[in-house]
Design a protein around this motif. Structure first.
Motif, short mmCIF file in Angstrom:
data_model
loop_
_atom_site.label_atom_id
_atom_site.label_comp_id
_atom_site.label_asym_id
_atom_site.label_seq_id
_atom_site.Cartn_x
_atom_site.Cartn_y
_atom_site.Cartn_z
N PHE A 51 -2.52 -1.87 8.30
CA PHE A 51 -3.26 -0.91 7.48
C PHE A 51 -3.57 0.33 8.32
CE2 PHE A 51 -4.17 -3.01 3.45
CZ PHE A 51 -3.80 -4.32 3.73
N THR A 52 -2.56 1.20 8.47
CA THR A 52 -2.79 2.44 9.20
C THR A 52 -3.72 3.34 8.38
OG1 THR A 52 -0.94 3.55 8.13
CG2 THR A 52 -0.45 2.34 10.15
N ALA A 53 -4.37 4.28 9.06
CA ALA A 53 -5.24 5.23 8.36
C ALA A 53 -4.45 5.97 7.28
CB ALA A 53 -5.85 6.22 9.36
N GLU A 54 -3.22 6.34 7.59
CA GLU A 54 -2.41 7.08 6.63
C GLU A 54 -2.15 6.25 5.38
OE1 GLU A 54 1.46 8.18 8.11
OE2 GLU A 54 2.08 8.84 6.11
N ARG A 55 -1.79 4.97 5.56
CA ARG A 55 -1.54 4.10 4.40
C ARG A 55 -2.82 3.88 3.59
NH1 ARG A 55 2.20 -0.60 7.33
NH2 ARG A 55 4.22 0.32 6.79
N ILE A 56 -3.93 3.69 4.27
CA ILE A 56 -5.22 3.49 3.57
C ILE A 56 -5.55 4.71 2.70
CG2 ILE A 56 -7.72 3.43 3.98
CD1 ILE A 56 -7.15 1.52 6.36
N LYS A 57 -5.37 5.89 3.28
CA LYS A 57 -5.70 7.12 2.55
C LYS A 57 -4.73 7.38 1.39
CE LYS A 57 -7.63 9.35 6.66
NZ LYS A 57 -7.47 10.47 7.61
N ARG A 58 -3.46 7.06 1.61
CA ARG A 58 -2.48 7.31 0.56
C ARG A 58 -2.77 6.44 -0.67
NH1 ARG A 58 3.00 5.47 2.20
NH2 ARG A 58 2.57 6.81 3.99
N CYS A 105 -11.92 2.25 5.83
CA CYS A 105 -11.43 0.91 5.49
C CYS A 105 -10.66 0.96 4.18
CB CYS A 105 -12.60 -0.07 5.40
SG CYS A 105 -13.83 0.39 4.17
N ALA A 106 -9.83 -0.04 3.97
CA ALA A 106 -8.89 -0.06 2.85
C ALA A 106 -9.58 -0.44 1.55
CB ALA A 106 -7.76 -1.04 3.13
N SER A 107 -9.11 0.15 0.46
CA SER A 107 -9.49 -0.32 -0.87
C SER A 107 -9.14 -1.79 -1.01
CB SER A 107 -8.73 0.48 -1.94
OG SER A 107 -8.89 -0.13 -3.22
N GLY A 108 -10.02 -2.54 -1.65
CA GLY A 108 -9.71 -3.95 -1.92
C GLY A 108 -8.46 -4.11 -2.76
N TYR A 148 -10.15 -2.58 8.21
CA TYR A 148 -10.32 -1.27 8.83
C TYR A 148 -8.97 -0.67 9.25
CZ TYR A 148 -15.34 -2.07 8.93
OH TYR A 148 -16.64 -2.29 8.55
N ALA A 149 -8.97 0.64 9.40
CA ALA A 149 -7.76 1.33 9.86
C ALA A 149 -7.31 0.72 11.18
CB ALA A 149 -8.05 2.82 10.02
N GLY A 150 -6.05 0.39 11.26
CA GLY A 150 -5.49 -0.23 12.46
C GLY A 150 -5.40 -1.74 12.39
N ASP A 151 -6.08 -2.35 11.42
CA ASP A 151 -6.01 -3.81 11.28
C ASP A 151 -4.61 -4.24 10.83
OD1 ASP A 151 -8.64 -4.13 12.00
OD2 ASP A 151 -9.33 -4.79 10.02
N ARG A 152 -4.18 -5.35 11.37
CA ARG A 152 -2.95 -5.99 10.88
C ARG A 152 -3.33 -7.29 10.19
NH1 ARG A 152 2.50 -6.22 11.03
NH2 ARG A 152 2.59 -4.21 12.10
N VAL A 153 -2.94 -7.42 8.93
CA VAL A 153 -3.35 -8.57 8.13
C VAL A 153 -2.13 -9.41 7.78
CG1 VAL A 153 -4.47 -9.32 5.99
CG2 VAL A 153 -5.31 -7.28 7.20
N THR A 154 -2.26 -10.71 8.00
CA THR A 154 -1.19 -11.66 7.67
C THR A 154 -1.59 -12.42 6.41
OG1 THR A 154 -0.65 -11.88 10.01
CG2 THR A 154 0.13 -13.64 8.55
N PHE A 155 -0.68 -12.44 5.45
CA PHE A 155 -0.96 -13.05 4.15
C PHE A 155 -0.19 -14.35 3.98
CE2 PHE A 155 -1.90 -8.59 3.70
CZ PHE A 155 -3.03 -8.56 2.91
N SER A 156 -0.85 -15.31 3.38
CA SER A 156 -0.17 -16.57 3.10
C SER A 156 -0.67 -17.18 1.81
CB SER A 156 -0.35 -17.55 4.27
OG SER A 156 -1.71 -17.79 4.48
N GLY A 157 0.07 -18.15 1.33
CA GLY A 157 -0.29 -18.84 0.10
C GLY A 157 -0.07 -20.33 0.27
N ARG A 158 -0.87 -21.11 -0.42
CA ARG A 158 -0.73 -22.57 -0.36
C ARG A 158 -0.92 -23.11 -1.76
NH1 ARG A 158 -3.62 -27.26 0.82
NH2 ARG A 158 -5.60 -26.16 0.61
#
Lengths: 149, 149
Positions: B20-27, B53-56, B97-107
């Motif tokens: 979640f870069t600042a640019e992606r969050i803002k876009r 921080c990113a929109s939910g 937050y800007a700069g966070d890297r989030v890993t997504f998974s499902g179960r």
């Protein structure tokens, strides 16, 4: 008066409406939900949806945008919401098809002061989206923190 | 074998991760959630979030995109999901937050055949997003219809 004090239970607010054109549906889908039934009319016809329809996340994002715009225009400020403790019952009861116009609204159903966060209230709002035929296409119950000091 | 038959309860699947870069969050925020804490570092510093921080809905949309890409790459097909009867418990326990890297998974936690829709199954999946510090930033329980004939 705090944002919390200014919120009245029962207030229905219509945020506005949005036309889900085929172009808008495809543009959102290309970025966030590139499934056939959101991207291509011919392929969508072969799925249970039977026609091009919007990503549920597109519908939710439009609700958010119209809500933000409404508060900016009518209340002269942003939402002043802090983090959300969670949303319940996110539903898309009917597909949103290309050409549908959906009107979004919110109604505050409960508010209380937080016990664990002094100066903060928790406001519960029911959101809904209704298409041009009066059919519900989106609903959600949201709990959000609001400044109460 | 139907899509329903191919789904095993308990299967954890990691869809991928996203910075979640600042640019992606803002876009994303410009299009769908133009609140100050998603748009501007200085203004965000004055809010309860204390930083950009990113929109939910951005976080949710990224989860969707990574899931679609995962199934396209690893299963050779789209999700084959029909309409969803609804999602429960959509939560954003911590800001992204800007700069966070989030890993997504499902179960997959449950599956059953629909009584009202012959040839259709209902699959319940718990989705989660975890940041680079191991903190949960997104969770959701989804019920979706899956072809079972």
């Amino acid at each position: 008066m705090s944002a919390f004090d200014g919120i009245a239970v029962g207030d229905p607010v219509e945020f506005g409406s949005y036309e889900f054109t085929a172009e808008r549906i495809k543009r959102f889908a290309r970025d966030w939900d590139p499934q056939a039934f959101h991207m291509d009319e011919a392929q969508a016809a072969e799925t249970p949806f039977a026609a091009l329809c919007a990503s549920g996340w597109h519908t939710a994002s439009v609700m958010m945008r119209l809500q933000v715009d409404y508060f900016a225009a009518h209340r002269g400020h942003g939402l002043s919401f802090g983090p959300s403790p969670g949303f319940d019952d996110l539903k898309w009861p009917q597909p949103v098809y290309a050409g549908d116009r959906v009107t979004f609204s919110g109604r505050v159903v409960a508010k209380r002061r937080s016990r664990s966060r002094p100066g903060t209230g928790i406001v519960t709002t029911e959101f809904s989206g209704v298409n041009q035929n009066g059919e519900a296409v989106f609903s959600m119950t949201a709990h959000v923190f609001v400044a109460a000091a």
